[in-house]
Design a protein around this motif. Structure first.
Motif, PDB file in Angstrom:
ATOM      1  N   ASP A  73      13.613  12.227   1.193  1.00 18.56           N
ATOM      2  CA  ASP A  73      14.915  12.492   1.244  1.00 18.56           C
ATOM      3  C   ASP A  73      15.923  11.305   2.136  1.00 18.56           C
ATOM      4  OD1 ASP A  73      13.690  13.222   3.451  1.00 18.56           O
ATOM      5  OD2 ASP A  73      15.719  14.000   4.368  1.00 18.56           O
ATOM      6  N   ASP A  74      15.174  10.406   2.567  1.00 19.15           N
ATOM      7  CA  ASP A  74      16.086   9.794   3.521  1.00 19.15           C
ATOM      8  C   ASP A  74      15.985   8.082   3.307  1.00 19.15           C
ATOM      9  OD1 ASP A  74      17.305   9.351   5.784  1.00 19.15           O
ATOM     10  OD2 ASP A  74      15.807  10.302   7.226  1.00 19.15           O
ATOM     11  N   VAL A  75      16.640   7.427   4.135  1.00 22.01           N
ATOM     12  CA  VAL A  75      16.831   6.154   3.692  1.00 22.01           C
ATOM     13  C   VAL A  75      15.414   5.094   3.703  1.00 22.01           C
ATOM     14  CG1 VAL A  75      17.918   3.910   4.589  1.00 22.01           C
ATOM     15  CG2 VAL A  75      19.204   6.010   5.008  1.00 22.01           C
ATOM     16  N   THR A  76      14.507   5.765   4.641  1.00 20.77           N
ATOM     17  CA  THR A  76      13.328   5.027   4.887  1.00 20.77           C
ATOM     18  C   THR A  76      12.413   5.479   3.651  1.00 20.77           C
ATOM     19  OG1 THR A  76      12.680   6.915   6.139  1.00 20.77           O
ATOM     20  CG2 THR A  76      13.130   4.926   7.408  1.00 20.77           C
ATOM     21  N   LEU A 123      -5.326  15.975   5.607  1.00 21.50           N
ATOM     22  CA  LEU A 123      -5.073  15.164   4.414  1.00 21.50           C
ATOM     23  C   LEU A 123      -4.870  13.700   4.634  1.00 21.50           C
ATOM     24  CD1 LEU A 123      -2.139  17.969   3.754  1.00 21.50           C
ATOM     25  CD2 LEU A 123      -4.182  17.553   2.189  1.00 21.50           C
ATOM     26  N   PRO A 124      -5.098  12.952   3.569  1.00 21.47           N
ATOM     27  CA  PRO A 124      -4.689  11.668   3.436  1.00 21.47           C
ATOM     28  C   PRO A 124      -3.156  11.428   3.876  1.00 21.47           C
ATOM     29  CG  PRO A 124      -5.825  12.081   1.389  1.00 21.47           C
ATOM     30  CD  PRO A 124      -5.563  13.558   2.210  1.00 21.47           C
ATOM     31  N   ALA A 125      -2.889  10.488   4.723  1.00 17.88           N
ATOM     32  CA  ALA A 125      -1.765  10.548   5.498  1.00 17.88           C
ATOM     33  C   ALA A 125      -1.101   9.136   5.686  1.00 17.88           C
ATOM     34  CB  ALA A 125      -1.394  11.677   6.370  1.00 17.88           C
ATOM     35  N   ALA A 126       0.217   8.806   5.714  1.00 19.55           N
ATOM     36  CA  ALA A 126       0.500   7.579   6.411  1.00 19.55           C
ATOM     37  C   ALA A 126       1.531   8.219   7.450  1.00 19.55           C
ATOM     38  CB  ALA A 126       1.213   6.629   5.479  1.00 19.55           C
ATOM     39  N   GLY A 127       1.397   7.931   8.686  1.00 23.53           N
ATOM     40  CA  GLY A 127       2.150   8.330   9.806  1.00 23.53           C
ATOM     41  C   GLY A 127       3.216   7.226  10.350  1.00 23.53           C
ATOM     42  N   GLN A 128       4.106   7.378  10.912  1.00 20.13           N
ATOM     43  CA  GLN A 128       5.045   6.433  11.456  1.00 20.13           C
ATOM     44  C   GLN A 128       5.332   5.272  10.526  1.00 20.13           C
ATOM     45  OE1 GLN A 128       3.921   5.362  15.521  1.00 20.13           O
ATOM     46  NE2 GLN A 128       2.283   6.446  15.579  1.00 20.13           N
ATOM     47  N   HIS A 129       5.818   5.953   9.353  1.00 21.76           N
ATOM     48  CA  HIS A 129       6.203   5.064   8.438  1.00 21.76           C
ATOM     49  C   HIS A 129       5.138   3.914   7.962  1.00 21.76           C
ATOM     50  CE1 HIS A 129      10.410   6.799   9.084  1.00 21.76           C
ATOM     51  NE2 HIS A 129      10.244   6.452  10.355  1.00 21.76           N
ATOM     52  N   GLY A 130       4.044   4.365   8.021  1.00 19.60           N
ATOM     53  CA  GLY A 130       2.921   3.603   7.755  1.00 19.60           C
ATOM     54  C   GLY A 130       2.404   2.703   8.644  1.00 19.60           C
ATOM     55  N   LEU A 131       2.355   2.665  10.068  1.00 15.06           N
ATOM     56  CA  LEU A 131       1.962   2.188  11.010  1.00 15.06           C
ATOM     57  C   LEU A 131       0.475   2.540  11.285  1.00 15.06           C
ATOM     58  CD1 LEU A 131       4.615   1.707  13.792  1.00 15.06           C
ATOM     59  CD2 LEU A 131       3.975   0.089  12.294  1.00 15.06           C
ATOM     60  N   GLU A 132       0.192   3.766  10.803  1.00 16.98           N
ATOM     61  CA  GLU A 132      -1.086   4.454  10.804  1.00 16.98           C
ATOM     62  C   GLU A 132      -1.410   5.007   9.683  1.00 16.98           C
ATOM     63  OE1 GLU A 132      -1.274   7.260  14.203  1.00 16.98           O
ATOM     64  OE2 GLU A 132       0.330   8.274  13.705  1.00 16.98           O
ATOM     65  N   ARG A 133      -2.463   5.210   9.101  1.00 20.08           N
ATOM     66  CA  ARG A 133      -2.922   5.616   8.022  1.00 20.08           C
ATOM     67  C   ARG A 133      -4.293   6.214   7.989  1.00 20.08           C
ATOM     68  NH1 ARG A 133      -4.246   4.200   2.593  1.00 20.08           N
ATOM     69  NH2 ARG A 133      -5.504   2.340   3.321  1.00 20.08           N
ATOM     70  N   ARG A 134      -4.464   7.375   7.237  1.00 21.08           N
ATOM     71  CA  ARG A 134      -5.636   7.957   7.124  1.00 21.08           C
ATOM     72  C   ARG A 134      -6.251   8.195   5.813  1.00 21.08           C
ATOM     73  NH1 ARG A 134      -5.643  12.997  10.228  1.00 21.08           N
ATOM     74  NH2 ARG A 134      -4.713  13.764   8.671  1.00 21.08           N
ATOM     75  N   THR A 135      -7.161   7.339   5.208  1.00 19.83           N
ATOM     76  CA  THR A 135      -7.545   7.482   3.812  1.00 19.83           C
ATOM     77  C   THR A 135      -8.016   8.694   3.374  1.00 19.83           C
ATOM     78  OG1 THR A 135      -9.890   6.805   4.220  1.00 19.83           O
ATOM     79  CG2 THR A 135      -8.254   5.075   4.212  1.00 19.83           C
ATOM     80  N   ALA A 136      -8.424   8.867   2.026  1.00 19.50           N
ATOM     81  CA  ALA A 136      -9.070  10.051   1.472  1.00 19.50           C
ATOM     82  C   ALA A 136     -10.289  10.332   2.181  1.00 19.50           C
ATOM     83  CB  ALA A 136      -9.211   9.859  -0.152  1.00 19.50           C
ATOM     84  N   ALA A 189      10.177   0.253  16.011  1.00 20.56           N
ATOM     85  CA  ALA A 189       8.932   0.041  15.162  1.00 20.56           C
ATOM     86  C   ALA A 189       8.128  -1.369  14.996  1.00 20.56           C
ATOM     87  CB  ALA A 189       8.885   0.969  14.150  1.00 20.56           C
ATOM     88  N   PRO A 190       6.941  -1.564  15.062  1.00 20.30           N
ATOM     89  CA  PRO A 190       6.734  -3.211  14.751  1.00 20.30           C
ATOM     90  C   PRO A 190       7.121  -3.370  13.366  1.00 20.30           C
ATOM     91  CG  PRO A 190       4.938  -1.860  15.798  1.00 20.30           C
ATOM     92  CD  PRO A 190       6.067  -0.771  15.743  1.00 20.30           C
ATOM     93  N   ALA A 191       7.566  -4.549  13.123  1.00 30.31           N
ATOM     94  CA  ALA A 191       8.218  -5.137  11.857  1.00 30.31           C
ATOM     95  C   ALA A 191       6.867  -5.129  10.865  1.00 30.31           C
ATOM     96  CB  ALA A 191       8.920  -6.136  11.692  1.00 30.31           C
ATOM     97  N   GLY A 192       7.141  -4.746   9.406  1.00 27.54           N
ATOM     98  CA  GLY A 192       6.273  -5.442   8.394  1.00 27.54           C
ATOM     99  C   GLY A 192       5.359  -4.383   7.731  1.00 27.54           C
ATOM    100  N   ARG A 193       5.540  -3.012   8.245  1.00 31.88           N
ATOM    101  CA  ARG A 193       5.047  -1.736   7.436  1.00 31.88           C
ATOM    102  C   ARG A 193       6.232  -0.741   7.138  1.00 31.88           C
ATOM    103  NH1 ARG A 193       0.558  -2.413   5.176  1.00 31.88           N
ATOM    104  NH2 ARG A 193       0.041   0.032   5.416  1.00 31.88           N
ATOM    105  N   ASP A 194       6.197  -0.346   6.079  1.00 35.08           N
ATOM    106  CA  ASP A 194       6.994   0.894   5.653  1.00 35.08           C
ATOM    107  C   ASP A 194       6.318   1.661   4.625  1.00 35.08           C
ATOM    108  OD1 ASP A 194       7.259  -0.279   2.823  1.00 35.08           O
ATOM    109  OD2 ASP A 194       8.612  -1.890   3.838  1.00 35.08           O
ATOM    110  N   LYS A 195       7.171   2.774   4.259  1.00 37.24           N
ATOM    111  CA  LYS A 195       6.430   3.736   3.388  1.00 37.24           C
ATOM    112  C   LYS A 195       6.072   2.869   2.007  1.00 37.24           C
ATOM    113  CE  LYS A 195       8.562   7.924   5.024  1.00 37.24           C
ATOM    114  NZ  LYS A 195       9.142   9.033   5.018  1.00 37.24           N
ATOM    115  N   GLY A 196       6.737   2.187   1.559  1.00 40.05           N
ATOM    116  CA  GLY A 196       6.324   1.442   0.194  1.00 40.05           C
ATOM    117  C   GLY A 196       4.953   0.856   0.142  1.00 40.05           C
ATOM    118  N   ALA A 197       4.665   0.017   1.326  1.00 43.35           N
ATOM    119  CA  ALA A 197       3.556  -0.658   1.712  1.00 43.35           C
ATOM    120  C   ALA A 197       2.440   0.354   1.601  1.00 43.35           C
ATOM    121  CB  ALA A 197       3.544  -1.415   2.881  1.00 43.35           C
TER     122      ALA A 197
END
Ligand SMILES: [Mg+2]
Length: 250
Positions: free
Chosen positions: A192-195, A69-82, A163-171
């Motif tokens: 469900d969580d703070v992140t 599936l399309p996914a962002a892992g590690q709070h957005g540090l890695e991402r797989r597009t559609a 984690a390296p700074a500058g990436r998060d779930k919103g980005a």
């Protein structure tokens, strides 16, 4: 709110949202209906479903083997597009080697603690030893200081991550929203969580639906009580999520 199947882009956190927590991330138990449910949502929404999680892409694929599936892992540090294209944060992986050595010693002394090494980031879980919470946070704060401002701490439910700074779930959500089949749709994010608050803030900005699972302060304007309610809502479009207290005050 009825589940709006067409016109929406679905962003789903995993732990605490689609699956209940276990004492280790590898030991979660999937509801038997979950893989089929996600697959149905994927098909009926024209592929506009992405998992947005602190887990690594490898860990996501072990949980959901039916389809990459399309996914962002590690709070957005890695991402797989559609289209299946994977991008990873270019951070120097070896920078974490010192932290790895320290944490190996910490876990040897405190077997209740668990290190989840995701290559670009490292999580220290204390779910099996909640009395070690402040110790775990203190160690990770010190490691963060040693690594410098290029790194940040992500705090979650009985876990703290380096984690390296500058990436998060919103980005991560914003990146998906610029690409087909997500572009032009209304984003809907369940977490469900703070992140996940970064994701809620982004979805609010984009005029979408931010849905918080469980109690607690949140920027999300909608709420579902637990994992079972998320699965029921995704299955049937009912029951209607409640507006959060935060939203009622507005
Ligand atoms: Mg979660």
């Amino acid at each position: 709110m009825k589940l709006p199947l067409t016109g929406c882009a679905y962003f789903l956190d995993i732990d605490g949202t689609l699956v209940d927590f276990a004492d280790a991330p590898t030991r979660v138990r999937l509801d038997l209906a979950l893989p089929g449910l996600v697959e149905t949502l994927y098909r009926s929404s024209g592929g506009a479903v992405a998992l947005i999680t602190g887990r690594s892409l490898d860990s996501i694929d072990r949980l959901f083997p039916l389809r990459q599936l399309p996914a962002a892992g590690q709070h957005g540090l890695e991402r797989r597009t559609a289209h299946g294209q994977v991008t990873r944060h270019p951070g120097p992986v070896r920078a974490l080697d010192g932290a790895r050595r320290v944490l190996a010693g910490v876990v040897a002394r405190h077997p209740g603690l668990l290190v989840e090494d995701k290559a670009l980031s490292i999580a220290l879980h204390y779910r099996r030893a909640p009395r070690l919470a402040s110790y775990a946070h203190r160690v990770m704060r010190l490691l963060r200081v040693a690594l410098g401002d290029q790194y940040c701490l992500q705090r979650g439910k009985r876990v703290v991550e380096l984690a390296p700074a500058g990436r998060d779930k919103g980005a991560a959500i914003a990146s998906f929203m610029l690409e087909p089949p997500f572009i032009g749709r209304t984003p809907l994010f369940i977490g469900d969580d703070v992140t996940d608050e970064y994701g809620f803030a982004m979805v609010n900005q984009l005029g979408g639906y931010a849905i918080k699972v469980g109690p607690g302060r949140t920027k999300a304007r909608w709420r579902l009580p637990d994992v079972a309610a998320v699965l029921a809502w995704l299955t049937s479009g009912t029951p209607v999520p409640q507006r959060t207290a935060h939203a009622r005050k507005r």
